[in-house]
Design a protein around this motif. Sequence first.
Motif, PDB file in Angstrom:
ATOM      1  N   ALA A  18       0.834  -1.201   0.000  1.00  0.00           N
ATOM      2  CA  ALA A  18       0.000   0.000   0.000  1.00  0.00           C
ATOM      3  C   ALA A  18       0.870   1.253   0.000  1.00  0.00           C
ATOM      4  CB  ALA A  18      -0.943  -0.006   1.204  1.00  0.00           C
ATOM      5  N   ALA A  19       1.957   1.237   0.759  1.00  0.00           N
ATOM      6  CA  ALA A  19       2.870   2.383   0.796  1.00  0.00           C
ATOM      7  C   ALA A  19       3.501   2.612  -0.574  1.00  0.00           C
ATOM      8  CB  ALA A  19       3.948   2.182   1.860  1.00  0.00           C
ATOM      9  N   ILE A  20       3.922   1.538  -1.229  1.00  0.00           N
ATOM     10  CA  ILE A  20       4.524   1.666  -2.562  1.00  0.00           C
ATOM     11  C   ILE A  20       3.504   2.224  -3.553  1.00  0.00           C
ATOM     12  CG2 ILE A  20       5.448   0.359  -4.531  1.00  0.00           C
ATOM     13  CD1 ILE A  20       7.481   0.834  -2.280  1.00  0.00           C
ATOM     14  N   LYS A  21       2.278   1.756  -3.495  1.00  0.00           N
ATOM     15  CA  LYS A  21       1.241   2.268  -4.404  1.00  0.00           C
ATOM     16  C   LYS A  21       0.985   3.751  -4.155  1.00  0.00           C
ATOM     17  CE  LYS A  21      -1.065  -2.014  -5.427  1.00  0.00           C
ATOM     18  NZ  LYS A  21      -2.175  -2.897  -5.231  1.00  0.00           N
ATOM     19  N   ARG A  22       0.955   4.163  -2.874  1.00  0.00           N
ATOM     20  CA  ARG A  22       0.777   5.584  -2.545  1.00  0.00           C
ATOM     21  C   ARG A  22       1.932   6.410  -3.118  1.00  0.00           C
ATOM     22  NH1 ARG A  22      -0.592   3.608   2.500  1.00  0.00           N
ATOM     23  NH2 ARG A  22       1.448   4.138   3.376  1.00  0.00           N
ATOM     24  N   LEU A  23       3.138   5.899  -2.952  1.00  0.00           N
ATOM     25  CA  LEU A  23       4.309   6.627  -3.443  1.00  0.00           C
ATOM     26  C   LEU A  23       4.332   6.704  -4.965  1.00  0.00           C
ATOM     27  CD1 LEU A  23       7.088   5.436  -0.994  1.00  0.00           C
ATOM     28  CD2 LEU A  23       5.992   7.673  -1.102  1.00  0.00           C
ATOM     29  N   GLU A  24       3.906   5.650  -5.630  1.00  0.00           N
ATOM     30  CA  GLU A  24       3.859   5.685  -7.094  1.00  0.00           C
ATOM     31  C   GLU A  24       2.837   6.717  -7.580  1.00  0.00           C
ATOM     32  OE1 GLU A  24       3.298   1.501  -7.919  1.00  0.00           O
ATOM     33  OE2 GLU A  24       5.455   1.212  -8.244  1.00  0.00           O
ATOM     34  N   ARG A  25       1.683   6.794  -6.923  1.00  0.00           N
ATOM     35  CA  ARG A  25       0.679   7.811  -7.282  1.00  0.00           C
ATOM     36  C   ARG A  25       1.222   9.214  -6.989  1.00  0.00           C
ATOM     37  NH1 ARG A  25      -2.935   4.151  -4.773  1.00  0.00           N
ATOM     38  NH2 ARG A  25      -2.931   5.460  -2.925  1.00  0.00           N
ATOM     39  N   PHE A  26       1.846   9.377  -5.831  1.00  0.00           N
ATOM     40  CA  PHE A  26       2.414  10.659  -5.438  1.00  0.00           C
ATOM     41  C   PHE A  26       3.494  11.100  -6.427  1.00  0.00           C
ATOM     42  CE2 PHE A  26       5.754  12.977  -3.166  1.00  0.00           C
ATOM     43  CZ  PHE A  26       5.041  14.062  -2.690  1.00  0.00           C
ATOM     44  N   LEU A  29       1.997  12.284  -9.650  1.00  0.00           N
ATOM     45  CA  LEU A  29       1.400  13.606  -9.477  1.00  0.00           C
ATOM     46  C   LEU A  29       2.478  14.690  -9.454  1.00  0.00           C
ATOM     47  CD1 LEU A  29      -1.075  15.428  -8.773  1.00  0.00           C
ATOM     48  CD2 LEU A  29      -0.521  14.983  -6.374  1.00  0.00           C
ATOM     49  N   THR A  30       3.532  14.469  -8.707  1.00  0.00           N
ATOM     50  CA  THR A  30       4.550  15.510  -8.551  1.00  0.00           C
ATOM     51  C   THR A  30       5.532  15.592  -9.711  1.00  0.00           C
ATOM     52  OG1 THR A  30       5.958  14.032  -7.236  1.00  0.00           O
ATOM     53  CG2 THR A  30       4.464  15.501  -6.028  1.00  0.00           C
ATOM     54  N   ASP A  31       5.735  14.497 -10.438  1.00  0.00           N
ATOM     55  CA  ASP A  31       6.770  14.478 -11.475  1.00  0.00           C
ATOM     56  C   ASP A  31       6.276  14.319 -12.904  1.00  0.00           C
ATOM     57  OD1 ASP A  31       8.709  14.757  -9.521  1.00  0.00           O
ATOM     58  OD2 ASP A  31       9.194  12.621  -9.450  1.00  0.00           O
ATOM     59  N   SER A  32       5.099  13.754 -13.113  1.00  0.00           N
ATOM     60  CA  SER A  32       4.728  13.466 -14.514  1.00  0.00           C
ATOM     61  C   SER A  32       3.222  13.386 -14.754  1.00  0.00           C
ATOM     62  CB  SER A  32       5.385  12.153 -14.955  1.00  0.00           C
ATOM     63  OG  SER A  32       4.955  11.090 -14.131  1.00  0.00           O
ATOM     64  N   TYR A  66       7.961  13.634   1.834  1.00  0.00           N
ATOM     65  CA  TYR A  66       6.954  12.587   2.036  1.00  0.00           C
ATOM     66  C   TYR A  66       7.508  11.215   1.631  1.00  0.00           C
ATOM     67  CZ  TYR A  66       2.885   9.644   1.284  1.00  0.00           C
ATOM     68  OH  TYR A  66       2.011   8.582   1.293  1.00  0.00           O
ATOM     69  N   VAL A  67       8.220  11.165   0.520  1.00  0.00           N
ATOM     70  CA  VAL A  67       8.799   9.894   0.069  1.00  0.00           C
ATOM     71  C   VAL A  67       9.815   9.402   1.103  1.00  0.00           C
ATOM     72  CG1 VAL A  67      10.036   8.702  -1.777  1.00  0.00           C
ATOM     73  CG2 VAL A  67       8.442  10.541  -2.351  1.00  0.00           C
ATOM     74  N   THR A 112      10.214  10.436  -8.329  1.00  0.00           N
ATOM     75  CA  THR A 112      10.172   9.186  -9.084  1.00  0.00           C
ATOM     76  C   THR A 112      11.453   8.383  -8.847  1.00  0.00           C
ATOM     77  OG1 THR A 112       8.725  10.156 -10.756  1.00  0.00           O
ATOM     78  CG2 THR A 112       9.963   8.189 -11.397  1.00  0.00           C
ATOM     79  N   ARG A 113      12.594   9.064  -8.856  1.00  0.00           N
ATOM     80  CA  ARG A 113      13.867   8.393  -8.581  1.00  0.00           C
ATOM     81  C   ARG A 113      13.842   7.730  -7.197  1.00  0.00           C
ATOM     82  NH1 ARG A 113      18.609  10.401 -11.445  1.00  0.00           N
ATOM     83  NH2 ARG A 113      17.947  11.908 -12.993  1.00  0.00           N
ATOM     84  N   ASN A 114      13.379   8.488  -6.204  1.00  0.00           N
ATOM     85  CA  ASN A 114      13.378   7.973  -4.838  1.00  0.00           C
ATOM     86  C   ASN A 114      12.377   6.846  -4.643  1.00  0.00           C
ATOM     87  OD1 ASN A 114      15.464   9.625  -4.095  1.00  0.00           O
ATOM     88  ND2 ASN A 114      14.160  11.177  -3.147  1.00  0.00           N
ATOM     89  N   THR A 115      11.228   6.949  -5.267  1.00  0.00           N
ATOM     90  CA  THR A 115      10.239   5.873  -5.169  1.00  0.00           C
ATOM     91  C   THR A 115      10.772   4.600  -5.820  1.00  0.00           C
ATOM     92  OG1 THR A 115       8.383   7.417  -5.078  1.00  0.00           O
ATOM     93  CG2 THR A 115       7.894   5.179  -5.821  1.00  0.00           C
ATOM     94  N   THR A 116      11.391   4.738  -6.989  1.00  0.00           N
ATOM     95  CA  THR A 116      11.975   3.582  -7.675  1.00  0.00           C
ATOM     96  C   THR A 116      13.088   2.967  -6.838  1.00  0.00           C
ATOM     97  OG1 THR A 116      11.408   4.525  -9.820  1.00  0.00           O
ATOM     98  CG2 THR A 116      13.113   2.822  -9.799  1.00  0.00           C
TER      99      THR A 116
END
Length: 130
Positions: A18-26, A29-32, A66-67, A112-116
Amino acid sequence: MLNSKHTNKKLSQQKIDAAIKRLERFSKLTDSSMRIPFTQFRVGIDAIIGLVPLVGDAVGVLLSSYVLFEAHRVGASKRIKLKMVINILIDFFGGLIPLFGDFFDAFFKANTRNTTMLKDYLMKQGQVSD
């Protein structure tokens, strides 16, 4: 007796996913989240708010934290969190350079870099599936 500070509380697979999905959505939104007309290039709200000198870049750092917060929550290593902080600082200081910084914000995509990076780390730890 173990100090509660040192006990390792393992998050459930469901909470990590769930955290990964939230971060991917975030990150999207913030990058692309928006396509630049007549191109295939996408930017997010981070690049848009970065157009406001200094204040926009400071808000971008707050958003990017947040990430980092989620990475800490799911148990990322200090090394991964340090790399995330470095990406956030590169994004911040790169964004401060007049005119160049606006383009830099659109291309660097720190969230996006940090989430990946976090997702890759968790996959290597066997805590998240692809």
